[in-house]
Design a protein around this motif. Structure first.
Motif, PDB file in Angstrom:
ATOM      1  N   PHE A  84       0.868  -1.173   0.000  1.00 32.66           N
ATOM      2  CA  PHE A  84       0.000   0.000   0.000  1.00 32.66           C
ATOM      3  C   PHE A  84       0.909   1.228   0.000  1.00 32.66           C
ATOM      4  O   PHE A  84       1.514   1.561   1.021  1.00 32.66           O
ATOM      5  N   GLN A  86       1.282   5.064  -0.348  1.00 32.26           N
ATOM      6  CA  GLN A  86       0.583   6.340  -0.288  1.00 32.26           C
ATOM      7  C   GLN A  86       1.480   7.446  -0.818  1.00 32.26           C
ATOM      8  O   GLN A  86       2.702   7.376  -0.686  1.00 32.26           O
ATOM      9  N   LEU A 112      -6.540  -0.976   9.509  1.00 26.90           N
ATOM     10  CA  LEU A 112      -5.102  -1.169   9.688  1.00 26.90           C
ATOM     11  C   LEU A 112      -4.800  -1.697  11.082  1.00 26.90           C
ATOM     12  O   LEU A 112      -3.986  -2.623  11.242  1.00 26.90           O
ATOM     13  N   ASN A 191      -8.533   5.771   2.471  1.00 27.42           N
ATOM     14  CA  ASN A 191      -7.426   4.856   2.218  1.00 27.42           C
ATOM     15  C   ASN A 191      -7.498   3.640   3.125  1.00 27.42           C
ATOM     16  O   ASN A 191      -7.201   2.511   2.695  1.00 27.42           O
ATOM     17  N   ASP A 192      -7.864   3.850   4.387  1.00 25.56           N
ATOM     18  CA  ASP A 192      -8.021   2.717   5.295  1.00 25.56           C
ATOM     19  C   ASP A 192      -9.139   1.785   4.818  1.00 25.56           C
ATOM     20  O   ASP A 192      -9.050   0.563   4.973  1.00 25.56           O
ATOM     21  N   ILE A 195      -7.655  -0.373   2.206  1.00 24.40           N
ATOM     22  CA  ILE A 195      -6.831  -1.418   2.831  1.00 24.40           C
ATOM     23  C   ILE A 195      -7.718  -2.548   3.345  1.00 24.40           C
ATOM     24  O   ILE A 195      -7.428  -3.727   3.130  1.00 24.40           O
ATOM     25  N   TYR A 213       2.739  -1.024   4.387  1.00 26.61           N
ATOM     26  CA  TYR A 213       2.067   0.269   4.253  1.00 26.61           C
ATOM     27  C   TYR A 213       3.096   1.365   4.479  1.00 26.61           C
ATOM     28  O   TYR A 213       3.665   1.482   5.569  1.00 26.61           O
TER      29      TYR A 213
END
Length: 489
Positions: A84, A86, A112, A191-192, A195, A213
């Protein structure tokens, strides 16, 4: 909340990794954390790997140490890696939005934290130098010996993974804040959610995996919205969101004014499927042709860069191994059709154990004729980097040479001043870390070394002559008889 003595304490301690541990380490790294990004690694539920000791508080993990951490995890852990990545992230994102002060219900990282709680051996690196995190894809690619696959949750649901063959799945996560402070929280929460969706799909496939991450650049300045300087103290925190928007507009206006003052033009961008895959910039582009014993020059810079200038790029292409940037012009040195083509490629080199990209050729195509300059021997950089050079020419300390003695390129000269190009692994609209063409021993360094060597030789000769001097052992007395020195003595 019910707390057990053993398992409950372990889960709670892992849940606090993102909030308390990162928060404490922020205190020790507060002076330079704007140059670092965190990295979190964990394995799928039920997979156990030997735990690795995190670095001491205040220690910054460099590129070699990060490669060692990844190598130890992948040697014994699953080799299906879910990365992941970012755009920007800093420790402050966890301390501000991760419920670090007891308000866990406000955390934007529930998925997460749940993944870390279910993992038997999570690894948290709070301070990784961002140049090291910027090449994490290359490090994983070299260790897994496979190319990265840029995915989204919808594509992953249609993919069937094999536990015996390694795979590197890269999920790009955005990070961009608007005019108010809440936008960063909303983006991190989204974004979480991505995930959590990806991990849920991986769980349904029953394939063990290693998840990572991290980010490419720190977000300290963006995440804080310059609270120390822009908001001007505690009372400013009570302002309405309209005040934040106004400050955001003022900062954007100031940025545009500064760009106009510096006079730096934007780079040429080529997009494939709405994603930028090639970036090119130069301070000056000049091509010359030999006619009647004289060189005729033409400056391509005004037709390539500048406000409102958008060069024609039809004929350009890019993929994972080859990229081609084609700049189309008209009426150049008497040619109605003229193309300047940069052909690039990347591949893995066994000797250096990493991927490199090379500028294979610079081509001039005019009225059906091609003049080709080879550049692969001199113009290259790591695949994750961009290439930058103060001067790339075909005539003065040439980095570009004609393909053969009979090639039409012998009638042409090209000169690129302060050039920077990237044809692979472009992220956003910015160049990656630049690999500069300047060697270590520049002419100035050679002059300094030669002058120092000459001075040392003169000093050594003087010391040698001084050491050869001998004191006289006989002296003439003017009142006595003269000293007679026999020839046989």
């Amino acid at each position: 909340m019910k707390m057990a003595v053993t398992e409950g304490q372990r889960l709670c301690s892992i849940s606090a990794v993102l909030a308390v541990l990162l928060g404490l380490l922020t205190i020790s790294n507060g002076g330079t954390c704007d140059e670092q990004v965190p990295l979190i690694l964990w394995t799928s539920e039920g997979i156990s790997i030997p735990s690795q000791s995190p670095p001491a508080a205040g220690h910054i993990v460099g590129q070699q140490q990060l490669a060692s951490y990844l190598e130890k995890a992948l040697n014994v852990g699953p080799r299906n890696v879910v990365l992941f990545l970012q755009d920007k992230m800093s420790i402050e994102d966890f301390t501000i939005y991760g419920g670090a002060f007891g308000n866990k219900q406000d955390s934007v990282f529930p998925n997460l934290e749940g993944a870390l709680m279910s993992s038997s051996s999570p690894l948290v690196l709070p301070a990784v130098s961002w140049p090291a995190s910027n090449v994490v894809i290359g490090q994983l690619q070299d260790q897994l010996e496979t190319s990265p696959l840029y995915m989204d949750p919808e594509t992953l649901s249609q993919l069937r993974l094999n536990a015996s063959s390694p795979a590197l799945l890269v999920f790009r996560l955005p990070y961009g804040i608007g005019a108010d402070l809440m936008s960063a929280k909303e983006i991190l929460s989204g974004n979480d959610g991505v995930i959590g969706q990806v991990l849920s799909i991986m769980k349904t496939q029953s394939v063990p995996y290693t998840a990572i991450y991290t980010a490419l650049q720190p977000s300290r300045e963006a995440a804080s919205l310059s609270l120390e300087s822009d908001l001007g103290g505690g009372r400013s925190l009570l302002q309405t969101r309209g005040g934040y928007r106004e400050k955001g507009r003022q900062r954007e206006k100031q940025r545009r004014i500064e760009e106009e003052k510096t006079g730096i033009d934007s780079p040429v961008e080529f997009k494939e499927d709405e994603n930028i895959c090639i970036l090119f910039w130069a301070k000056r582009l000049v091509v010359s042709i030999l006619r009647n014993g004289q060189w005729n020059d033409h400056d391509l810079t005004p037709s390539t860069f500048g406000k409102g200038i958008k060069p024609e790029l039809h004929g350009s292409s890019c993929d994972k191994t080859k990229s081609k940037l084609t700049l189309n012009y008209a009426n150049v040195l008497g040619h109605s059709s003229f193309k300047l083509i940069f052909a690039m490629s990347q591949r893995h080199y066994q000797v250096s154990a990493r991927r490199w990209f090379t500028l294979d050729a610079v081509e001039l195509e005019y009225d059906g004729t091609k003049a080709i300059f080879n550049g692969s021997r001199n113009i290259y950089a790591p695949a994750e980097y961009s290439y930058r050079c103060e001067s790339v020419t075909s005539f003065r300390w040439p980095l570009l040479v004609p393909r053969s003695s009979k090639d039409p390129a012998n009638q042409w000269k090209v000169s690129f001043e302060d050039i920077q190009i990237q044809g692979f692994n472009v992220i956003g609209r910015e160049f990656s870390y630049a690999s500069d063409c300047a060697g270590f021993f520049s002419p100035g360094i050679w002059m300094g070394l030669m002058t120092s060597l000459l001075m040392v030789l003169v000093l050594a000769y003087g010391l040698h002559m001084i050491m050869q001097l001998h004191t006289m052992d006989r002296f003439d007395d003017p009142k006595g008889p003269a000293i007679s020195v026999p020839q046989t003595e």
